[in-house]
Write a protein that holds these residues in place. Structure first.
Motif, mmCIF file in Angstrom:
data_model
loop_
_atom_site.group_PDB
_atom_site.id
_atom_site.type_symbol
_atom_site.label_atom_id
_atom_site.label_comp_id
_atom_site.label_asym_id
_atom_site.label_seq_id
_atom_site.Cartn_x
_atom_site.Cartn_y
_atom_site.Cartn_z
ATOM 1 N N GLU A 223 -6.895 0.889 0.659
ATOM 2 C CA GLU A 223 -6.829 0.380 1.775
ATOM 3 C C GLU A 223 -5.970 -1.067 1.847
ATOM 4 O O GLU A 223 -5.230 -1.328 2.615
ATOM 5 C CB GLU A 223 -8.159 -0.192 2.644
ATOM 6 N N SER A 224 -6.239 -1.732 0.718
ATOM 7 C CA SER A 224 -5.546 -3.167 0.564
ATOM 8 C C SER A 224 -4.034 -2.845 0.052
ATOM 9 O O SER A 224 -2.970 -3.520 0.259
ATOM 10 C CB SER A 224 -6.211 -3.932 -0.533
ATOM 11 N N GLN A 225 -3.653 -1.344 -0.667
ATOM 12 C CA GLN A 225 -2.520 -1.178 -1.019
ATOM 13 C C GLN A 225 -1.827 -0.856 0.175
ATOM 14 O O GLN A 225 -0.545 -1.134 0.342
ATOM 15 C CB GLN A 225 -2.554 -0.031 -2.029
ATOM 16 N N ALA A 226 -2.429 -0.213 1.204
ATOM 17 C CA ALA A 226 -1.708 0.222 2.472
ATOM 18 C C ALA A 226 -1.423 -1.155 3.290
ATOM 19 O O ALA A 226 -0.417 -1.256 3.936
ATOM 20 C CB ALA A 226 -2.627 0.923 3.273
ATOM 21 N N LEU A 227 -2.358 -1.982 3.308
ATOM 22 C CA LEU A 227 -2.032 -3.222 4.014
ATOM 23 C C LEU A 227 -0.946 -4.075 3.435
ATOM 24 O O LEU A 227 -0.222 -4.527 4.074
ATOM 25 C CB LEU A 227 -3.310 -4.242 4.069
ATOM 26 N N ALA A 228 -0.828 -4.136 2.025
ATOM 27 C CA ALA A 228 0.319 -4.585 1.547
ATOM 28 C C ALA A 228 1.836 -4.169 1.653
ATOM 29 O O ALA A 228 2.522 -4.780 1.766
ATOM 30 C CB ALA A 228 -0.027 -5.036 -0.040
ATOM 31 N N ALA A 229 1.407 -3.013 1.661
ATOM 32 C CA ALA A 229 2.816 -2.166 1.976
ATOM 33 C C ALA A 229 3.388 -2.392 3.388
ATOM 34 O O ALA A 229 4.679 -2.483 3.521
ATOM 35 C CB ALA A 229 2.642 -0.674 1.617
ATOM 36 N N ALA A 230 2.459 -2.784 4.229
ATOM 37 C CA ALA A 230 2.731 -2.936 5.674
ATOM 38 C C ALA A 230 3.377 -4.179 6.038
ATOM 39 O O ALA A 230 3.635 -4.712 7.007
ATOM 40 C CB ALA A 230 1.925 -2.495 6.672
ATOM 41 N N TRP A 231 2.827 -5.004 4.838
ATOM 42 C CA TRP A 231 3.068 -6.778 5.407
ATOM 43 C C TRP A 231 3.992 -7.253 4.491
ATOM 44 O O TRP A 231 3.985 -7.656 3.358
ATOM 45 C CB TRP A 231 1.755 -7.369 4.932
ATOM 46 N N PRO A 232 5.311 -7.426 4.998
ATOM 47 C CA PRO A 232 6.387 -8.129 4.011
ATOM 48 C C PRO A 232 6.131 -9.263 3.206
ATOM 49 O O PRO A 232 6.549 -9.619 2.226
ATOM 50 C CB PRO A 232 7.712 -8.188 5.006
ATOM 51 N N GLN A 233 5.333 -10.186 3.850
ATOM 52 C CA GLN A 233 5.128 -11.436 3.307
ATOM 53 C C GLN A 233 3.674 -11.398 2.453
ATOM 54 O O GLN A 233 3.235 -12.691 2.401
ATOM 55 C CB GLN A 233 5.200 -12.645 4.349
ATOM 56 N N SER A 234 3.388 -10.558 2.184
ATOM 57 C CA SER A 234 2.068 -10.421 1.396
ATOM 58 C C SER A 234 1.844 -10.106 0.008
ATOM 59 O O SER A 234 3.010 -9.851 -0.375
ATOM 60 C CB SER A 234 1.013 -9.392 1.978
#
Length: 283
Positions: A223-234
């Motif tokens: 879930e955090s991997q998916a969030l990071a992949a969708a968030w350029p500044q993360s």
């Protein structure tokens, strides 16, 4: 009984639905009382409720958001380092959690509450959120709540996916899974996709630090991997050995969160100064 009066014939569907909409309120312990002893209690209007929040100090405001079936005091490990760094801190008891009223809630309701709290508090500098609190903050960002930085601990990135994971864990067949999704959507009053990245991504306009134990037994690291992949500044950090809840009691996590917020505040200030100087040179 579920929150909208209609039950499924499959008892597992009803049990999962109840888990998503009727949080078990954790009783306040002596440790919880000690964590809040120096805080100032405040009431914040939301819908027809008065939510309870707790504040410490003065300065740029950081909002702490706990997870499902948790409470504000469980985020208290971040308070001292934030105060030492010069921040004001507010920790929220979500609807139907902690000292806040209500018997039912859900992740969308929590997100709407965060929007109301942000309006009440005024400009926020940052958020630090755990588990479902992270999803609530993502919803708030997508609704226009702005911060300079946010920290996300072990949070879900898709209500649809979490619901499907629960259905698999409960051994539901395809028909029962579809019924669960439909009943949950009816209960929260919106399609499950409202809490998926396709709808939340528009709020991801600031730097974010995402920390999650790859061996988390409650919320998949994916879930955090998916969030990071969708968030350029993360930035995604694998916080090995912190589990799903122990992460809140880990000093290294507290320090990393506060350091990240400070770094991005400084970067924002430097950027504004540079923009002013550039504008002056062109005039």
């Amino acid at each position: 009984m579920n929150t909208f009066g209609k039950e499924a014939t499959n008892p597992i569907v009803n049990m999962i639905l109840q888990a998503f909409t009727q949080p078990h309120r954790q009783q306040e312990t002596e440790d919880d009382k000690k964590a809040l002893i120096k805080a100032r209690p405040v009431s914040i209007p939301y819908a027809d409720l008065k939510l309870r929040a707790w504040t410490w100090g003065q300065g740029p405001q950081v909002l702490l958001l706990h997870g499902w079936e948790s409470r504000a005091s469980h985020m208290a490990g971040f308070v001292a380092p934030l105060l030492q760094a010069g921040f004001g801190v507010t920790a929220l008891d979500a609807p139907a959690h902690g000292a806040s009223p209500g018997e039912t809630s859900n992740v969308l309701d929590y997100g709407k509450a965060v929007v109301a709290v942000a309006k009440h508090l005024g400009p926020l500098t940052a958020t630090i959120s755990h588990s479902v609190g992270s999803a609530a903050s993502l919803y708030a960002f997508a609704q226009g709540v702005q911060v300079k930085a946010s920290v996300h601990l072990c949070g879900p990135a898709s209500l649809t996916r979490v619901c499907q994971h629960a259905a698999r864990a409960g051994g539901l067949d395809e028909a029962a899974r579809i019924q669960l999704e439909e009943m949950l959507a009816s209960s929260i009053g919106a399609p499950l996709s409202v809490m998926d990245l396709t709808q939340l991504q528009r709020g991801m306009r600031h730097p974010a630090l995402i920390m999650h134990d790859p061996d988390d037994k409650e919320m998949p690291y994916s879930e955090s991997q998916a969030l990071a992949a969708a968030w350029p500044q993360s930035s995604l950090v694998a916080s090995v050995g912190t589990g799903h809840r122990r992460i809140l009691r880990t000093p290294e996590i507290h320090a990393a969160a506060v350091s990240f917020i400070i770094k991005n505040i400084v970067a924002a200030i430097v950027g504004k100064v540079q923009d002013t100087e550039d504008a002056g040179e062109k005039s």
